[in-house]
Scaffold this motif. Sequence first.
Motif, PDB file in Angstrom:
ATOM      1  N   GLU A 143      82.147  13.655 108.705  1.00 56.32           N
ATOM      2  CA  GLU A 143      81.352  13.964 107.512  1.00 56.32           C
ATOM      3  C   GLU A 143      80.000  13.259 107.560  1.00 56.32           C
ATOM      4  N   VAL A 144      79.998  12.014 108.011  1.00 53.82           N
ATOM      5  CA  VAL A 144      78.743  11.263 108.111  1.00 53.82           C
ATOM      6  C   VAL A 144      77.797  11.924 109.108  1.00 53.82           C
ATOM      7  N   LEU A 145      78.301  12.277 110.276  1.00 54.49           N
ATOM      8  CA  LEU A 145      77.457  12.858 111.317  1.00 54.49           C
ATOM      9  C   LEU A 145      76.944  14.237 110.928  1.00 54.49           C
ATOM     10  N   GLU A 146      77.781  15.024 110.262  1.00 55.54           N
ATOM     11  CA  GLU A 146      77.326  16.340 109.830  1.00 55.54           C
ATOM     12  C   GLU A 146      76.175  16.218 108.830  1.00 55.54           C
ATOM     13  N   GLU A 147      76.160  15.133 108.102  1.00 55.96           N
ATOM     14  CA  GLU A 147      75.098  14.914 107.124  1.00 55.96           C
ATOM     15  C   GLU A 147      73.845  14.289 107.744  1.00 55.96           C
ATOM     16  N   LEU A 148      74.018  13.355 108.684  1.00 53.97           N
ATOM     17  CA  LEU A 148      72.896  12.532 109.122  1.00 53.97           C
ATOM     18  C   LEU A 148      72.416  12.768 110.553  1.00 53.97           C
ATOM     19  N   TRP A 149      73.296  13.169 111.462  1.00 52.87           N
ATOM     20  CA  TRP A 149      72.893  13.260 112.865  1.00 52.87           C
ATOM     21  C   TRP A 149      72.163  14.568 113.125  1.00 52.87           C
ATOM     22  N   PRO A 150      70.944  14.534 113.684  1.00 51.13           N
ATOM     23  CA  PRO A 150      70.122  15.738 113.808  1.00 51.13           C
ATOM     24  C   PRO A 150      70.419  16.599 115.028  1.00 51.13           C
ATOM     25  N   ALA A 151      71.326  16.188 115.877  1.00 53.21           N
ATOM     26  CA  ALA A 151      71.618  16.914 117.119  1.00 53.21           C
ATOM     27  C   ALA A 151      73.122  17.153 117.220  1.00 53.21           C
ATOM     28  N   PRO A 152      73.588  17.839 118.259  1.00 51.84           N
ATOM     29  CA  PRO A 152      75.035  18.048 118.408  1.00 51.84           C
ATOM     30  C   PRO A 152      75.782  16.726 118.614  1.00 51.84           C
ATOM     31  N   PHE A 153      77.059  16.745 118.284  1.00 48.87           N
ATOM     32  CA  PHE A 153      77.933  15.619 118.572  1.00 48.87           C
ATOM     33  C   PHE A 153      79.310  16.163 118.936  1.00 48.87           C
ATOM     34  N   SER A 154      80.074  15.346 119.627  1.00 48.36           N
ATOM     35  CA  SER A 154      81.437  15.712 120.014  1.00 48.36           C
ATOM     36  C   SER A 154      82.401  14.664 119.493  1.00 48.36           C
ATOM     37  N   ILE A 155      83.538  15.100 119.015  1.00 49.48           N
ATOM     38  CA  ILE A 155      84.593  14.205 118.567  1.00 49.48           C
ATOM     39  C   ILE A 155      85.841  14.464 119.405  1.00 49.48           C
ATOM     40  N   GLU A 156      86.319  13.424 120.048  1.00 48.33           N
ATOM     41  CA  GLU A 156      87.498  13.471 120.917  1.00 48.33           C
ATOM     42  C   GLU A 156      87.424  14.610 121.938  1.00 48.33           C
ATOM     43  N   GLN A 157      86.285  14.748 122.537  1.00 49.14           N
ATOM     44  CA  GLN A 157      86.108  15.699 123.633  1.00 49.14           C
ATOM     45  C   GLN A 157      86.611  15.058 124.926  1.00 49.14           C
ATOM     46  N   ARG A 158      87.476  15.752 125.625  1.00 44.54           N
ATOM     47  CA  ARG A 158      87.951  15.232 126.909  1.00 44.54           C
ATOM     48  C   ARG A 158      87.028  15.692 128.029  1.00 44.54           C
ATOM     49  N   TYR A 159      86.724  14.756 128.944  1.00 49.52           N
ATOM     50  CA  TYR A 159      85.887  15.019 130.112  1.00 49.52           C
ATOM     51  C   TYR A 159      86.671  14.688 131.381  1.00 49.52           C
ATOM     52  N   ARG A 160      86.515  15.526 132.373  1.00 50.54           N
ATOM     53  CA  ARG A 160      87.024  15.191 133.706  1.00 50.54           C
ATOM     54  C   ARG A 160      85.853  14.615 134.488  1.00 50.54           C
ATOM     55  N   PHE A 161      86.031  13.386 134.996  1.00 46.88           N
ATOM     56  CA  PHE A 161      84.934  12.673 135.648  1.00 46.88           C
ATOM     57  C   PHE A 161      85.346  12.286 137.058  1.00 46.88           C
ATOM     58  N   TYR A 162      84.511  12.661 138.024  1.00 48.86           N
ATOM     59  CA  TYR A 162      84.749  12.334 139.427  1.00 48.86           C
ATOM     60  C   TYR A 162      83.692  11.311 139.840  1.00 48.86           C
ATOM     61  N   PRO A 163      84.032  10.014 139.816  1.00 46.89           N
ATOM     62  CA  PRO A 163      83.010   8.983 140.044  1.00 46.89           C
ATOM     63  C   PRO A 163      82.374   9.032 141.423  1.00 46.89           C
ATOM     64  N   THR A 164      83.132   9.394 142.446  1.00 48.22           N
ATOM     65  CA  THR A 164      82.574   9.435 143.803  1.00 48.22           C
ATOM     66  C   THR A 164      81.531  10.548 143.919  1.00 48.22           C
ATOM     67  N   ALA A 165      81.861  11.698 143.360  1.00 45.61           N
ATOM     68  CA  ALA A 165      80.947  12.846 143.421  1.00 45.61           C
ATOM     69  C   ALA A 165      79.887  12.792 142.333  1.00 45.61           C
ATOM     70  N   ARG A 166      80.030  11.848 141.393  1.00 43.86           N
ATOM     71  CA  ARG A 166      79.105  11.754 140.261  1.00 43.86           C
ATOM     72  C   ARG A 166      79.067  13.067 139.495  1.00 43.86           C
ATOM     73  N   PHE A 167      80.261  13.647 139.279  1.00 44.01           N
ATOM     74  CA  PHE A 167      80.368  14.947 138.623  1.00 44.01           C
ATOM     75  C   PHE A 167      81.229  14.817 137.377  1.00 44.01           C
ATOM     76  N   VAL A 168      80.782  15.445 136.279  1.00 40.51           N
ATOM     77  CA  VAL A 168      81.539  15.422 135.037  1.00 40.51           C
ATOM     78  C   VAL A 168      81.576  16.827 134.452  1.00 40.51           C
ATOM     79  N   GLU A 169      82.695  17.182 133.842  1.00 36.20           N
ATOM     80  CA  GLU A 169      82.832  18.484 133.200  1.00 36.20           C
ATOM     81  C   GLU A 169      83.704  18.333 131.956  1.00 36.20           C
ATOM     82  N   THR A 170      83.501  19.219 131.002  1.00 34.52           N
ATOM     83  CA  THR A 170      84.320  19.179 129.792  1.00 34.52           C
ATOM     84  C   THR A 170      85.626  19.939 130.025  1.00 34.52           C
ATOM     85  N   ILE A 171      86.644  19.530 129.294  1.00 38.41           N
ATOM     86  CA  ILE A 171      87.909  20.247 129.248  1.00 38.41           C
ATOM     87  C   ILE A 171      88.080  20.707 127.807  1.00 38.41           C
ATOM     88  N   SER A 172      88.224  21.981 127.592  1.00 35.89           N
ATOM     89  CA  SER A 172      88.310  22.498 126.230  1.00 35.89           C
ATOM     90  C   SER A 172      89.601  22.024 125.566  1.00 35.89           C
TER      91      SER A 172
END
Length: 263
Positions: A143-172
Amino acid sequence: MPLWFVCMGVACALLTACVSGSAHGALRLDTHTVGNARHAAALAEGISAQGATRAGASILVQYAPIMLALMQSHNAVGELEERLKACAVHADQQGNARFFNNRPPTRAECLEELAQDECGRPITRAMRLGQQKHVLALECAREVLEELWPAPFSIEQRYRFYPTARFVETISPEKEASIIAQGCTEQLWGSIKPDIVLHTDRNLLKAALTLDFKFPCPDTNPPRWTPYGDSSPHAGKDQGGVYKEALGGRAMMISPREIVVSP
């Protein structure tokens, strides 16, 4: 978010997750809970009165100056900080009120084992209480972010991160739920799931700031980033460090008592 339930990286946590969502997605609670969360903003006034001006006291301005560029005033950043902190205070108070008659749990109560997860690891009262307080805090924060934050935000978004490849992607959320339902949680091994990611634009793979709520139990314990074990691809690192490496930007913990910036 807490990693107490991680077995081989993620398996056990996924079976007991309370809530999930993505950028500006839906996070629904009962009417009573939502009504309580809406009152959290009032607590920010007391937090503000205890310190200096928003401009001088804002941790977000000091450690994440990009926030000032996005929100265009010290007062706006300070208000966001105060109200997110108020969400943590409110969630902590509500959790303690429901289960401990308005008092914080003792160390012995925090360590009490309530059950075991699918990997045979103990589920303590501290873990269960932390989950419940997270639900309250995240609803309030949305509720706070919807009121105050001027850009997109994510809540509990899971990401798959490959540190060696420096690659990140979202998981729906749908894909995550499907993986969990099939019992194939090894597919989520090494993934990360911050509580809140503030983005500067529509690129949901980059963060201006990453935030995790922390509810230490007992409340005399300091908030801390959970370290990754030897079986994780992030072994030797902690949550805050991996969030920064994967998404960029600063990572911060918000607890009822303080905001802590990752080195």
